[in-house]
Design a protein around this motif. Structure first.
Motif, mmCIF file in Angstrom:
data_model
loop_
_atom_site.group_PDB
_atom_site.id
_atom_site.type_symbol
_atom_site.label_atom_id
_atom_site.label_comp_id
_atom_site.label_asym_id
_atom_site.label_seq_id
_atom_site.Cartn_x
_atom_site.Cartn_y
_atom_site.Cartn_z
ATOM 1 N N LEU A 1 -21.980 109.847 -30.514
ATOM 2 C CA LEU A 1 -22.016 109.441 -29.107
ATOM 3 C C LEU A 1 -22.384 110.640 -28.241
ATOM 4 C CD1 LEU A 1 -21.486 107.430 -26.813
ATOM 5 C CD2 LEU A 1 -19.052 108.026 -26.946
ATOM 6 N N LEU B 1 -22.678 112.332 -24.868
ATOM 7 C CA LEU B 1 -22.120 112.231 -23.521
ATOM 8 C C LEU B 1 -22.782 113.261 -22.621
ATOM 9 C CD1 LEU B 1 -18.275 111.685 -24.048
ATOM 10 C CD2 LEU B 1 -20.010 110.000 -23.435
ATOM 11 N N ILE C 1 -24.352 107.635 -16.334
ATOM 12 C CA ILE C 1 -24.052 106.360 -16.980
ATOM 13 C C ILE C 1 -24.004 105.266 -15.920
ATOM 14 C CG2 ILE C 1 -22.351 105.062 -18.329
ATOM 15 C CD1 ILE C 1 -21.419 107.751 -19.490
ATOM 16 N N ASP D 1 -30.937 109.288 -25.610
ATOM 17 C CA ASP D 1 -30.193 108.091 -25.249
ATOM 18 C C ASP D 1 -29.734 108.125 -23.800
ATOM 19 O OD1 ASP D 1 -30.385 106.811 -27.653
ATOM 20 O OD2 ASP D 1 -28.468 107.533 -28.436
ATOM 21 N N SER D 2 -29.519 109.331 -23.265
ATOM 22 C CA SER D 2 -28.916 109.460 -21.938
ATOM 23 C C SER D 2 -29.813 108.919 -20.834
ATOM 24 C CB SER D 2 -28.588 110.925 -21.644
ATOM 25 O OG SER D 2 -29.752 111.706 -21.546
ATOM 26 N N THR E 1 -28.516 105.060 -20.617
ATOM 27 C CA THR E 1 -27.187 104.741 -21.102
ATOM 28 C C THR E 1 -26.462 103.812 -20.142
ATOM 29 O OG1 THR E 1 -27.041 106.902 -22.159
ATOM 30 C CG2 THR E 1 -24.992 105.706 -21.869
ATOM 31 N N LEU F 1 -22.743 101.660 -19.485
ATOM 32 C CA LEU F 1 -21.341 101.567 -19.871
ATOM 33 C C LEU F 1 -21.120 100.390 -20.809
ATOM 34 C CD1 LEU F 1 -18.356 102.401 -19.559
ATOM 35 C CD2 LEU F 1 -18.256 100.927 -17.541
ATOM 36 N N ASN G 1 -23.116 99.198 -22.966
ATOM 37 C CA ASN G 1 -23.600 99.551 -24.303
ATOM 38 C C ASN G 1 -22.630 100.484 -25.019
ATOM 39 O OD1 ASN G 1 -25.912 98.033 -23.904
ATOM 40 N ND2 ASN G 1 -27.135 99.768 -23.210
ATOM 41 N N ILE G 2 -22.099 101.463 -24.282
ATOM 42 C CA ILE G 2 -21.152 102.404 -24.889
ATOM 43 C C ILE G 2 -19.897 101.680 -25.359
ATOM 44 C CG2 ILE G 2 -19.635 104.370 -24.408
ATOM 45 C CD1 ILE G 2 -21.788 105.447 -22.546
ATOM 46 N N ILE H 1 -18.571 101.379 -29.257
ATOM 47 C CA ILE H 1 -17.249 101.858 -29.688
ATOM 48 C C ILE H 1 -16.466 100.726 -30.349
ATOM 49 C CG2 ILE H 1 -15.031 102.756 -28.883
ATOM 50 C CD1 ILE H 1 -16.588 104.252 -26.685
ATOM 51 N N ILE I 1 -14.434 104.647 -20.580
ATOM 52 C CA ILE I 1 -14.903 105.136 -21.883
ATOM 53 C C ILE I 1 -13.753 105.807 -22.634
ATOM 54 C CG2 ILE I 1 -16.467 106.758 -23.028
ATOM 55 C CD1 ILE I 1 -18.363 106.371 -20.614
ATOM 56 N N LEU J 1 -26.395 105.736 -30.539
ATOM 57 C CA LEU J 1 -26.028 104.607 -29.683
ATOM 58 C C LEU J 1 -27.014 103.458 -29.855
ATOM 59 C CD1 LEU J 1 -24.283 103.362 -27.450
ATOM 60 C CD2 LEU J 1 -25.729 104.533 -25.779
#
Length: 592
Positions: free
Chosen positions: A51, A53, A57, A73-74, A77, A79, A81-82, A86, A115, A287
């Motif tokens: 992941l 970070l 986001i 990915d950033s 990105t 929320l 999807n994150i 997870i 998150i 991700l």
């Protein structure tokens, strides 16, 4: 000569044909990569979810085809999807842990809290989390501190400094151009107008701002203290010493990190946790990979999650004119909510709101549609970083309101800011006006020629007062409160959600999953699944947007050259593009 012209034309045709072929091949390549990236992802035994970070986001992620080339990915990105990734990692037996690559993460604390809570829930399953970074922003460290182990580069940085809030004031800046603002408002704490009329915070604004940043910082310190075993007093002491300028060895002594190592050595630490040999490879999933891992088949009834994020506007053109592609357009939202109301397959709706407000008229229209939706099926609001002023207006009729402890909400108040350009036009530029009219106020509002007179200001104030009374009534009706009790907590005051819970502006502290569970409870659903709305844009639309959303070349260069000073210029050139009467939180507040 004839042969020369033929040769030139043939060359031009050849070059033109070459670019056409290359364009077709490039497009085919992109289509192939998009199709490949969306294929179902197999998960190898003993895998790790990586992941990243860093960056920003948003609430709802979008597919960005350019990230296929950059691997970043950033860029896109979300929320949603994150949280989905997870959750999948938690339930997938082949995924043993999460590796967090921490970096320059610049996102508000309610999103980070969501998150972090999801990661804490992941750890409850018995799986591990390892975090590593060369540079941890405060927000990144807040999230990463939930990990079993937190590692840092031997020369790395943890930017732990506390929270500060700064507001820009433009009165003197605008005066240099002969511009000032005609302002009317309701609410002692409705401080959004101060940026145009004052040189510093009012006492009321200072009080509310200090209160909510203190509360946010307390929430952060409490969470980090519990995870790292460091007292809150020590965490405040470290913030006072500005850890970003302290040695990495000091971070070890302070128990902020568990070890120092270079990035190539972190793999060995992860392999040790996975009981792998040194020469073994680690099966990794990004991700994007996790988003393509198949969900467990869920049957039951549908709960819609509708995402509404950004400035509240009537007309999207006003928002996009200066590069703002993040907005809540009332006409579209009302139509979408009506469609969800009439969709028999949707049994309940969670409206995810992340907005500091905006146009008061637009907020009223969305209030109406939310009220109509609630008559047919349960409506639960999930608040993000902000759900204040106009955003609270549209939230008020919901069946239930859920907010993260670090959410900023409330700000029940109305104001009008109308730019007066008469000083610029008549004094500095020397333009003169004369007029004829049929009625007393036929030329009302032409602030190129003259400021408002006392009677006109009084009429505008009366209009704003009516808007405030209506807003207050909407809150009282939706929250089952008296007008008098709403007035005590209104006046434009911004509340941290932990305080908003005590004064009945919200019903529950929690995130999107909590809102979904409540929606299912209200709809009396035993089995259910969620579906996101509005539907994601097609990849070709996102590709075109990603290439055009940066604005014009000159605008981009101005932004890069001026840095933080870019904002005053954008305010000046766009100030007359918004609707006059607004319901929004303090303007241009920067929380760091």
């Amino acid at each position: 000569m004839k042969d020369f012209i033929k040769s030139v034309l043939a060359t031009m045709v050849g070059i033109f044909g070459f670019f056409i072929v290359m364009g077709v091949l490039t497009m085919m390549s992109i289509i192939g990569m998009v199709a490949s990236s969306s294929a179902a992802q197999n998960v190898e035994e003993n895998s790790v979810f990586v992941l990243n970070l860093s960056g920003t986001i948003s609430d709802q992620g979008t597919d960005n085809p350019l990230s296929l080339f950059t691997g970043d990915d950033s860029q896109s990105t979300g929320l949603n999807n994150i949280l989905s990734a997870i959750k999948k990692a938690k339930t997938n037996d082949d995924i043993k842990g999460i590796y967090i690559e921490a970096g320059a993460l610049i996102t508000n604390y309610a999103t980070l809290q969501e998150i972090r809570n999801a990661l804490a829930d992941f750890r409850k399953s018995g799986k591990w989390i390892v975090a590593y970074g060369d540079y941890y922003t405060q927000g990144a460290y807040y999230v990463a501190s939930v990990a079993n182990k937190v590692y840092i580069n031997p020369k790395g940085i943890v930017d732990w400094h506390g929270i500060g809030a700064q507001t820009m004031f433009y009165k003197d800046f605008m005066a240099k151009f002969g511009v000032k603002c005609e302002v009317v408002k309701v609410g002692t704490f409705k401080s959004a107008t101060e940026t145009f009329t004052e040189e510093k915070m009012s006492d009321a604004n200072r009080l509310q701002t200090q209160t909510f940043i203190n509360g946010t910082w307390q929430n952060i310190c409490t969470a980090v203290s519990k995870s790292r075993g460091i007292s809150i007093d020590s965490l405040n002491s470290y913030a006072d010493s500005y850890l970003a300028l302290q040695s990495t060895e000091m971070l070890m002594k302070a128990k902020m990190v568990d070890g120092m190592m270079y990035s190539d050595k972190v793999k060995d630490a992860v392999k040790k946790m996975m009981k792998l040999e040194k020469d073994d490879d680690i099966a990794q999933l990004t991700l994007n990979d996790m988003l393509n891992v198949k969900d467990e088949k869920v049957e039951g009834d549908k709960i819609a999650i509708y995402y509404a994020s950004g400035d509240i506007v009537q007309d999207p053109k006003a928002a996009t004119m200066f590069g703002n592609n993040n907005y809540i357009a009332s006409r579209k939202v009302c139509k979408d909510l009506e469609d969800l109301m009439n969709d028999d397959d949707v049994k309940a709706v969670v409206v995810r709101i992340n907005s500091g407000g905006g146009d008061a008229y637009a907020s009223e229209q969305m209030w109406h549609q939310m009220s109509e939706l609630r008559k047919v099926k349960p409506v639960v609001v999930s608040m993000g970083d902000y759900a204040a002023s106009g955003a609270y207006y549209m939230s008020a009729p919901a069946s239930w309101i859920v907010a993260q402890p670090n959410t900023l909400t409330g700000s029940i108040g109305i104001f009008a800011v109308i730019p007066d350009f008469s000083g610029l036009v008549t004094t500095k530029l020397g333009v003169r006006f004369d007029e004829v009219k049929t009625n007393r106020h036929s030329t009302f509002g032409n602030l190129m020629a003259r400021p408002f007179n006392a009677e006109e200001t009084a009429m505008l104030q009366a209009s704003v007062n009516r808007g405030y009374s209506l807003f207050r009534q909407r809150v009282a009706d939706g929250r089952h409160l008296t007008i008098e009790s709403v007035e005590k907590i209104a006046q434009g005051r911004v509340w941290l959600a932990t305080d908003a819970l005590n004064i009945k502006l919200v019903d529950q502290l929690g995130g999107i999953d909590d809102a979904v569970k409540k929606a299912a409870e209200l709809a009396k659903l035993k089995e259910y699944y969620t579906s996101d709305y509005p539907a994601a844009a097609s990849w070709i639309d996102n590709l075109l947007n990603s290439m055009t959303s940066s604005g014009t070349y000159l605008d981009t260069q101005l932004r890069q050259t001026l840095g933080e000073l870019y904002q005053p210029f954008t305010v000046l050139r766009s100030i007359d593009k918004r609707e006059a009467i607004q319901a929004r939180i303090p303007y241009a507040i920067s929380i760091k």
